[in-house]
Design an enzyme around this catalytic site. Structure first.
Site, short mmCIF file in Angstrom:
data_model
loop_
_atom_site.label_atom_id
_atom_site.label_comp_id
_atom_site.label_asym_id
_atom_site.label_seq_id
_atom_site.Cartn_x
_atom_site.Cartn_y
_atom_site.Cartn_z
N HIS A 224 0.84 -1.26 0.10
CA HIS A 224 0.06 0.11 0.10
C HIS A 224 0.84 1.43 0.01
CE1 HIS A 224 -2.37 3.12 2.30
NE2 HIS A 224 -3.06 2.91 1.03
N SER A 225 0.35 2.26 -0.78
CA SER A 225 1.21 3.62 -0.74
C SER A 225 2.53 3.64 -0.90
CB SER A 225 0.70 4.11 0.64
OG SER A 225 1.03 5.67 0.50
N ALA A 226 3.24 4.25 -0.03
CA ALA A 226 4.87 4.20 -0.53
C ALA A 226 5.32 2.81 -0.31
CB ALA A 226 5.44 5.19 0.44
N GLY A 251 2.65 4.42 -4.00
CA GLY A 251 2.81 5.81 -3.55
C GLY A 251 4.55 6.01 -4.08
#
Length: 392
Positions: A224-226, A251
């Site tokens: 998820h994300s970064a 991310g």
């Protein structure tokens, strides 16, 4: 390292994972009460510390153990029925514990996938949570998120509408602002992380591939994300150990950080990831020895609803190892990422990496923001991931 402990749990004993018949007294962190019961499923749990090495510390005239990652292994009590394990990797804000429960006490993704018969591994990335923390003595820890960032970018963007799609955000539990018990429980999980992204990437690449080799079966990585940076680093180093890379709102936008904000604001755009998808070197072909050797060009008109991207100039260097691993990204229809995830997809395609991009709004799943795996329809989205895995 081998197993340290094994117990049978009814979910993770987090304040955010428990509910009771008297629901009003079991919301947010109040659910830590012994009177509140869990919605998680029975899970066999083991934990490990994997990777890392001994490092001599002159201040102590002795060695410490550094750069190891904390790993939880969650198994169906009757054994896994799916042949491929899943490895969940978070961005560090919050830690890997976020895969276990939701802030409002609904079933988390860990329970969902264990219930589908998968063997699930969850890690805390290095210098976050229970993983190695020693380098904070040299590099200061940075703040995970402020109330304003969390409200405006994650839980309640519809209140200020920093990008057009934000008006459609409906899936966060509660009102998404400070003082709401679900928001407060979520905000309490925002723990500091290292400011040294270079050391973090290098340690995650090594520890991650060590873990994958120890698992012993080609594994799907869910990020998820970064956190989407780490599956790419592992794909670059040990692609044969990875069955697929599944990225929720990746991310690691090439060469820049973008947020759902005014395009003329310094907050809306900043330089990042000098090597394109990472801060550290990737196996480009032709090879590079320094990130500055990547030549870029800005593509597209920049608007709040559709951000411009940095791409390589032609001919683009390729990423042959990363291209060996099937890649999919999922993006929420009301998230700031719907305005710029195309940058990541286009950059990967330009570098020879075939991708799938599932825009949830295109398949009838509406209203999701950035933390879609914690939102009210999180299990509907988990089913989309499960379906993609079974198709691959």
């Amino acid at each position: 390292m081998k197993m340290i402990a094994s117990i049978l749990l009814r979910g993770f004993t987090s304040a955010r994972g428990l509910v009771a018949s008297n629901y009003s007294s079991c919301v947010g962190t109040k659910a830590v009460s012994a009177e509140c019961s869990s919605r998680e499923i029975p899970i066999a749990r083991d934990y490990f510390y994997v990777g890392g090495q001994y490092v001599y510390e002159s201040a102590y005239s002795s060695s410490i153990y550094s750069d190891q990652i904390y790993v939880e292994k969650l198994s169906p009590p009757q054994g896994a029925s799916q042949s491929s394990p899943l490895l969940f990797v978070n961005a560090g804000v919050p830690s890997g514990a976020a895969w276990l429960n939701t802030p409002d006490g609904r079933q988390g993704w860990a329970s969902y996938f264990v219930e589908q018969g998968y063997l699930v591994y969850i890690v805390d990335i290095t210098s976050v949570g229970r993983s190695s923390q020693d380098e904070k003595a040299i590099y200061p820890m940075k703040i995970a998120s402020t109330v304003e960032i969390t409200e405006n970018d994650y839980t309640a963007p519809e209140l200020i509408v920093p990008y057009p799609q934000a008006v459609n955000h409906t899936q966060w539990p509660g009102n998404g602002t400070k003082g709401d018990p679900y928001f407060d429980a979520f905000m309490a999980a925002m723990i500091p992380l290292t400011s040294n992204s270079t050391a973090q990437e290098l340690s995650m690449k090594l520890a991650g591939c060590t873990l994958l080799s120890m698992i012993g079966e080609p594994t799907y990585i869910v990020s998820h994300s970064a956190g989407a940076t780490y599956p790419l680093l592992m794909s670059d180093r040990c692609p044969d150990l990875i069955k697929g890379s599944i990225n929720l709102e990746p991310g690691n936008t090439p060469f820049q950080n973008l947020v759902g904000n005014s395009t003329v604001s310094a907050v809306g755009r900043s330089s990042a990831r000098a090597c394109g998808l990472s801060a550290t070197l990737l196996g480009y072909d032709p090879p590079i020895t320094n990130c500055s050797q990547l030549e870029t060009i800005v593509i597209g008109s920049d608007t709040p609803g559709n951000r411009s991207c940095y791409m390589q100039t032609s001919p683009a260097r390729q990423l042959p190892n990363i291209a060996k691993v099937p890649y999919v990204a999922l993006t929420g229809a009301a998230s700031p990422h719907i305005t710029y995830d195309h940058c990541t997809i286009d950059y990967l395609n330009q570098a020879g990496v075939a991708t799938d991009w599932i825009k949830l709004g295109d398949i009838g799943i509406e209203g999701n923001g950035h933390f879609l795996y914690l939102e009210k329809n999180s299990l509907e989205i988990a089913a989309v991931v499960d379906r993609w895995i079974r198709e691959h």
